[in-house]
Enzyme design. Structure first.
Site, PDB file in Angstrom:
ATOM      1  N   ASN A  40       0.778  -1.374  -0.056  1.00 45.20           N
ATOM      2  CA  ASN A  40      -0.024   0.029  -0.128  1.00 45.20           C
ATOM      3  C   ASN A  40       0.848   1.328   0.043  1.00 45.20           C
ATOM      4  O   ASN A  40       1.154   1.809   1.255  1.00 45.20           O
ATOM      5  CB  ASN A  40      -0.926   0.006   1.098  1.00 45.20           C
ATOM      6  CG  ASN A  40      -2.135  -1.029   1.091  1.00 45.20           C
ATOM      7  OD1 ASN A  40      -2.476  -1.293   0.181  1.00 45.20           O
ATOM      8  ND2 ASN A  40      -2.317  -1.806   2.330  1.00 45.20           N
ATOM      9  N   HIS A  41       1.257   1.581  -1.078  1.00 49.91           N
ATOM     10  CA  HIS A  41       2.101   2.799  -1.413  1.00 49.91           C
ATOM     11  C   HIS A  41       1.351   4.197  -1.687  1.00 49.91           C
ATOM     12  O   HIS A  41       1.610   4.681  -2.650  1.00 49.91           O
ATOM     13  CB  HIS A  41       3.496   2.501  -2.223  1.00 49.91           C
ATOM     14  CG  HIS A  41       3.934   1.319  -1.801  1.00 49.91           C
ATOM     15  ND1 HIS A  41       4.695   1.186  -0.673  1.00 49.91           N
ATOM     16  CD2 HIS A  41       4.187   0.014  -2.492  1.00 49.91           C
ATOM     17  CE1 HIS A  41       5.212   0.202  -0.696  1.00 49.91           C
ATOM     18  NE2 HIS A  41       5.022  -0.714  -1.696  1.00 49.91           N
TER      19      HIS A  41
ATOM     20  N   HIS B 171      -6.354   2.041  -8.071  1.00 50.93           N
ATOM     21  CA  HIS B 171      -6.151   1.103  -6.831  1.00 50.93           C
ATOM     22  C   HIS B 171      -7.344   1.107  -5.728  1.00 50.93           C
ATOM     23  O   HIS B 171      -7.448   0.194  -5.415  1.00 50.93           O
ATOM     24  CB  HIS B 171      -4.905   1.558  -6.138  1.00 50.93           C
ATOM     25  CG  HIS B 171      -4.591   0.999  -5.091  1.00 50.93           C
ATOM     26  ND1 HIS B 171      -3.982  -0.332  -4.673  1.00 50.93           N
ATOM     27  CD2 HIS B 171      -4.839   1.481  -3.657  1.00 50.93           C
ATOM     28  CE1 HIS B 171      -3.773  -0.584  -3.502  1.00 50.93           C
ATOM     29  NE2 HIS B 171      -4.179   0.524  -2.728  1.00 50.93           N
TER      30      HIS B 171
END
Length: 87
Positions: free
Chosen positions: A1-2, A54
């Site tokens: 999870n960037h 995302h």
């Protein structure tokens, strides 16, 4: 999870860096990675038909141009923003 620096610190990215590298190197890498992540696109349109992202579709999203108008880099998306919703 960037997604942003807060998420990276909270959900393990910082921990991974700090376990593998000396603290000074880990801090430098953390900052540099977050800078790179801030330039990544929020979504992609494949062959003009398939919208990929995302997160999810923001209630603030009305046209694909709303995404195109997002000015990069976005280091930490503002609260309740289309950027935050897309992440």
């Amino acid at each position: 999870n960037h997604e942003c620096s807060f998420v990276n610190r909270t959900y393990g990215f910082w921990d991974e860096l700090s376990k593998r590298f000396k603290i000074g190197t880990a801090m430098k890498l953390y900052k540099e990675f977050n800078t790179i992540f801030s330039y990544l696109p929020f979504a992609a349109l494949i062959k003009g038909k398939i919208l990929c992202m995302h997160g999810g579709i923001s209630p603030k999203l009305h046209t694909i141009d709303d995404i195109r108008r997002i000015s990069l880099p976005v280091e930490d998306p503002p609260l309740n923003s289309i950027e935050q919703d897309l992440l």
